[in-house]
Design an enzyme around this catalytic site. Structure first.
Site, PDB file in Angstrom:
ATOM      1  N   ARG A 175      -9.656   0.756   8.825  1.00 51.19           N
ATOM      2  CA  ARG A 175      -9.199  -0.589   9.176  1.00 51.19           C
ATOM      3  C   ARG A 175     -10.234  -1.338   9.992  1.00 51.19           C
ATOM      4  O   ARG A 175     -10.000  -2.492  10.365  1.00 51.19           O
ATOM      5  CB  ARG A 175      -7.942  -0.455  10.033  1.00 51.19           C
ATOM      6  CG  ARG A 175      -6.652  -0.848   9.359  1.00 51.19           C
ATOM      7  CD  ARG A 175      -5.566  -0.566  10.369  1.00 51.19           C
ATOM      8  NE  ARG A 175      -4.381  -1.319  10.140  1.00 51.19           N
ATOM      9  CZ  ARG A 175      -3.331  -0.859   9.493  1.00 51.19           C
ATOM     10  NH1 ARG A 175      -3.334   0.332   8.960  1.00 51.19           N
ATOM     11  NH2 ARG A 175      -2.262  -1.610   9.377  1.00 51.19           N
ATOM     12  N   ARG A 223      14.572   0.886  10.027  1.00 45.90           N
ATOM     13  CA  ARG A 223      13.633  -0.244  10.000  1.00 45.90           C
ATOM     14  C   ARG A 223      12.590   0.004  11.068  1.00 45.90           C
ATOM     15  O   ARG A 223      12.870   0.655  12.075  1.00 45.90           O
ATOM     16  CB  ARG A 223      14.378  -1.556  10.260  1.00 45.90           C
ATOM     17  CG  ARG A 223      15.364  -1.881   9.132  1.00 45.90           C
ATOM     18  CD  ARG A 223      15.791  -3.322   9.169  1.00 45.90           C
ATOM     19  NE  ARG A 223      16.862  -3.568   8.206  1.00 45.90           N
ATOM     20  CZ  ARG A 223      16.676  -4.146   7.016  1.00 45.90           C
ATOM     21  NH1 ARG A 223      15.476  -4.535   6.631  1.00 45.90           N
ATOM     22  NH2 ARG A 223      17.700  -4.361   6.204  1.00 45.90           N
ATOM     23  N   LYS A 237       0.834  -1.219   0.000  1.00 43.12           N
ATOM     24  CA  LYS A 237       0.000   0.000   0.000  1.00 43.12           C
ATOM     25  C   LYS A 237       0.867   1.266   0.000  1.00 43.12           C
ATOM     26  O   LYS A 237       0.644   2.180  -0.795  1.00 43.12           O
ATOM     27  CB  LYS A 237      -0.921   0.012   1.248  1.00 43.12           C
ATOM     28  CG  LYS A 237      -1.798  -1.225   1.391  1.00 43.12           C
ATOM     29  CD  LYS A 237      -2.668  -1.168   2.627  1.00 43.12           C
ATOM     30  CE  LYS A 237      -1.918  -1.190   3.944  1.00 43.12           C
ATOM     31  NZ  LYS A 237      -1.195  -2.448   4.253  1.00 43.12           N
ATOM     32  N   ARG A 264      -0.358  -8.592  13.652  1.00 41.59           N
ATOM     33  CA  ARG A 264      -0.906  -7.632  12.670  1.00 41.59           C
ATOM     34  C   ARG A 264      -1.788  -8.350  11.647  1.00 41.59           C
ATOM     35  O   ARG A 264      -2.826  -7.838  11.231  1.00 41.59           O
ATOM     36  CB  ARG A 264       0.242  -6.892  11.969  1.00 41.59           C
ATOM     37  CG  ARG A 264       0.888  -5.848  12.864  1.00 41.59           C
ATOM     38  CD  ARG A 264       2.299  -5.505  12.434  1.00 41.59           C
ATOM     39  NE  ARG A 264       2.388  -4.816  11.159  1.00 41.59           N
ATOM     40  CZ  ARG A 264       3.525  -4.666  10.475  1.00 41.59           C
ATOM     41  NH1 ARG A 264       4.654  -5.164  10.939  1.00 41.59           N
ATOM     42  NH2 ARG A 264       3.527  -4.029   9.337  1.00 41.59           N
ATOM     43  N   ARG A 292      12.113  -4.913   4.792  1.00 43.52           N
ATOM     44  CA  ARG A 292      11.810  -3.504   4.476  1.00 43.52           C
ATOM     45  C   ARG A 292      12.712  -2.522   5.224  1.00 43.52           C
ATOM     46  O   ARG A 292      13.038  -2.700   6.373  1.00 43.52           O
ATOM     47  CB  ARG A 292      10.357  -3.206   4.848  1.00 43.52           C
ATOM     48  CG  ARG A 292      10.029  -1.717   4.822  1.00 43.52           C
ATOM     49  CD  ARG A 292       8.573  -1.410   4.930  1.00 43.52           C
ATOM     50  NE  ARG A 292       7.917  -2.100   6.013  1.00 43.52           N
ATOM     51  CZ  ARG A 292       6.601  -2.185   6.140  1.00 43.52           C
ATOM     52  NH1 ARG A 292       5.824  -1.646   5.232  1.00 43.52           N
ATOM     53  NH2 ARG A 292       6.067  -2.802   7.163  1.00 43.52           N
TER      54      ARG A 292
HETATM   55  P1  AP5 Z   1       4.905  -1.562   1.737  1.00 44.62           P
HETATM   56  O1  AP5 Z   1       4.503  -0.772   0.554  1.00 44.62           O
HETATM   57  O2  AP5 Z   1       5.677  -0.842   2.817  1.00 44.62           O
HETATM   58  O3  AP5 Z   1       3.637  -2.342   2.344  1.00 44.62           O
HETATM   59  P2  AP5 Z   1       2.363  -1.803   3.129  1.00 44.62           P
HETATM   60  O4  AP5 Z   1       1.168  -2.480   2.592  1.00 44.62           O
HETATM   61  O5  AP5 Z   1       2.359  -0.300   3.161  1.00 44.62           O
HETATM   62  O6  AP5 Z   1       2.706  -2.432   4.543  1.00 44.62           O
HETATM   63  P3  AP5 Z   1       2.652  -1.830   5.997  1.00 44.62           P
HETATM   64  O7  AP5 Z   1       3.408  -2.799   6.869  1.00 44.62           O
HETATM   65  O8  AP5 Z   1       3.118  -0.405   6.014  1.00 44.62           O
HETATM   66  O9  AP5 Z   1       1.162  -1.926   6.289  1.00 44.62           O
HETATM   67  P4  AP5 Z   1       0.516  -1.870   7.642  1.00 44.62           P
HETATM   68  O10 AP5 Z   1      -0.887  -1.685   7.222  1.00 44.62           O
HETATM   69  O11 AP5 Z   1       0.775  -2.996   8.557  1.00 44.62           O
HETATM   70  O12 AP5 Z   1       1.276  -0.651   8.350  1.00 44.62           O
HETATM   71  P5  AP5 Z   1       0.788   0.765   8.826  1.00 44.62           P
HETATM   72  O13 AP5 Z   1       1.958   1.649   8.824  1.00 44.62           O
HETATM   73  O14 AP5 Z   1      -0.446   1.181   8.101  1.00 44.62           O
HETATM   74  O15 AP5 Z   1       5.746  -2.821   1.232  1.00 44.62           O
HETATM   75  C1  AP5 Z   1       6.325  -3.752   2.128  1.00 44.62           C
HETATM   76  C2  AP5 Z   1       7.691  -4.209   1.581  1.00 44.62           C
HETATM   77  O16 AP5 Z   1       7.462  -4.965   0.401  1.00 44.62           O
HETATM   78  C3  AP5 Z   1       8.623  -3.059   1.191  1.00 44.62           C
HETATM   79  O17 AP5 Z   1       9.934  -3.402   1.524  1.00 44.62           O
HETATM   80  C4  AP5 Z   1       8.459  -2.941  -0.337  1.00 44.62           C
HETATM   81  O18 AP5 Z   1       9.645  -2.488  -0.976  1.00 44.62           O
HETATM   82  C5  AP5 Z   1       8.106  -4.363  -0.738  1.00 44.62           C
HETATM   83  N1  AP5 Z   1       7.160  -4.437  -1.856  1.00 44.62           N
HETATM   84  C6  AP5 Z   1       6.052  -3.654  -2.027  1.00 44.62           C
HETATM   85  N2  AP5 Z   1       5.393  -4.025  -3.147  1.00 44.62           N
HETATM   86  C7  AP5 Z   1       6.086  -5.071  -3.670  1.00 44.62           C
HETATM   87  C8  AP5 Z   1       5.898  -5.893  -4.822  1.00 44.62           C
HETATM   88  N3  AP5 Z   1       4.850  -5.717  -5.659  1.00 44.62           N
HETATM   89  N4  AP5 Z   1       6.798  -6.883  -5.063  1.00 44.62           N
HETATM   90  C9  AP5 Z   1       7.858  -7.078  -4.225  1.00 44.62           C
HETATM   91  N5  AP5 Z   1       8.104  -6.315  -3.121  1.00 44.62           N
HETATM   92  C10 AP5 Z   1       7.206  -5.335  -2.847  1.00 44.62           C
HETATM   93  O19 AP5 Z   1       0.322   0.418  10.332  1.00 44.62           O
HETATM   94  C11 AP5 Z   1       1.263   0.132  11.341  1.00 44.62           C
HETATM   95  C12 AP5 Z   1       0.532   0.047  12.684  1.00 44.62           C
HETATM   96  O20 AP5 Z   1      -0.089   1.312  12.997  1.00 44.62           O
HETATM   97  C13 AP5 Z   1      -0.628  -0.971  12.764  1.00 44.62           C
HETATM   98  O21 AP5 Z   1      -0.175  -2.268  13.071  1.00 44.62           O
HETATM   99  C14 AP5 Z   1      -1.476  -0.355  13.888  1.00 44.62           C
HETATM  100  O22 AP5 Z   1      -0.897  -0.596  15.155  1.00 44.62           O
HETATM  101  C15 AP5 Z   1      -1.357   1.142  13.618  1.00 44.62           C
HETATM  102  N6  AP5 Z   1      -2.407   1.647  12.709  1.00 44.62           N
HETATM  103  C16 AP5 Z   1      -2.216   2.204  11.468  1.00 44.62           C
HETATM  104  N7  AP5 Z   1      -3.377   2.577  10.919  1.00 44.62           N
HETATM  105  C17 AP5 Z   1      -4.347   2.249  11.815  1.00 44.62           C
HETATM  106  C18 AP5 Z   1      -5.766   2.356  11.798  1.00 44.62           C
HETATM  107  N8  AP5 Z   1      -6.407   2.878  10.746  1.00 44.62           N
HETATM  108  N9  AP5 Z   1      -6.435   1.902  12.880  1.00 44.62           N
HETATM  109  C19 AP5 Z   1      -5.800   1.388  13.957  1.00 44.62           C
HETATM  110  N10 AP5 Z   1      -4.444   1.241  14.028  1.00 44.62           N
HETATM  111  C20 AP5 Z   1      -3.732   1.662  12.973  1.00 44.62           C
END
Ligand code: AP5
Length: 214
Positions: free
Chosen positions: A88, A160, A13, A172, A127
């Site tokens: 979410r 990281r 994403k 997660r 990542r």
């Molecule tokens: P990346 O693009 O970083 O993946 P992502 O989907 O953004 O993954 P996240 O881990 O950031 O999602 P998340 O939803 O857990 O985290 P968030 O920060 O929202 O890609 C991942 C890796 O793969 C990278 O290294 C990239 O280079 C590689 N890659 C990407 N695409 C690829 C492809 N096509 N092929 C190969 N490699 C690829 O949330 C973190 C925490 O915050 C949550 O756990 C929660 O505690 C809190 N939080 C956030 N939002 C909320 C909410 N709305 N409600 C409640 N808690 C929340």
């Protein structure tokens, strides 16, 4: 045009949201990034948020809806929003619908990034991000350039995430299936859901998203 990117941790994403910002000038609203900023703020709220995030649990609806509300009410984007990691939960989805109505806008596309869970561990544990601009890298699939400089800003420091480990990922993922995946049915029933193959290469995924948006 306003869009939601929906998918489990590591689905891509953030990577795709950044491309849409660069290519279309859209505004990325990532609740994960907002919460990571909050945790370094030194406030009591930041301390609580850090503890919850590190364990891989979801932060309360009240906190994240408040963050999004503040952004949406602070001024409209003429180029459109990308909601990355929000909503979410079902209450967050309802809150977003109400907020968008309040600001006279709507969500135009909900894009589910379909992925095989088996690849997610490798994705998140490999990542890293540029400490200066947030550009996303991966040890194998998108390595930091050999000169050690970020392709986007030339920064030389990379970090990281504390929650990018196998244990936290399991929690997660559970949170995703229990609390977030019902949104797939929710948006399908509203006729707003579209899907892309998140297992494809980064450029291919971007092309699939662009095909939906044009
Ligand atoms: P990346 O693009 O970083 O993946 P992502 O989907 O953004 O993954 P996240 O881990 O950031 O999602 P998340 O939803 O857990 O985290 P968030 O920060 O929202 O890609 C991942 C890796 O793969 C990278 O290294 C990239 O280079 C590689 N890659 C990407 N695409 C690829 C492809 N096509 N092929 C190969 N490699 C690829 O949330 C973190 C925490 O915050 C949550 O756990 C929660 O505690 C809190 N939080 C956030 N939002 C909320 C909410 N709305 N409600 C409640 N808690 C929340």
């Amino acid at each position: 045009m306003n869009i939601i990117l929906l998918g489990p941790p590591g689905a891509g994403k953030g990577t795709q949201a950044r491309r849409l910002v660069e290519e279309r000038g859209m505004v990325q609203l990532s609740t994960g990034d907002m919460l990571r900023d909050a945790r370094t703020s030194g406030t009591e709220m930041g301390r609580v948020v850090a503890e919850v995030m590190d364990k891989g649990h979801l932060v309360t609806d009240e906190i994240v809806i408040g963050l999004i509300r503040e952004k949406l009410l602070s001024g409209a984007s003429s180029t459109g929003y990308i909601f990355d990691g929000f909503p979410r939960t079902l209450p967050q989805a309802d809150a977003l619908a109400n907020l968008m109505e309040e600001v006279g806008q709507s969500v135009d596309h909900v894009i589910e990034m379909q992925i095989d869970d088996a690849v997610l561990v490798a994705r998140v544990t490999g990542r890293s991000t540029c400490a200066n601009c947030g550009e996303v890298y991966h040890d194998k699939t998108r390595p930091i350039p050999g000169n050690g400089k970020c392709v986007n800003c030339g920064g030389t420091t990379f970090k990281r995430r504390a929650d990018d480990n196998e244990d936290s990922l399991k929690t997660r993922l559970l949170a995703y299936y229990k609390q977030t995946s019902p949104l797939i049915g929710y948006y399908y029933a509203k006729g707003a859901l579209e899907t892309v193959d998140g297992l494809a290469e980064i450029d291919d995924v971007a092309a699939q998203i662009n095909a939906i948006l044009t």
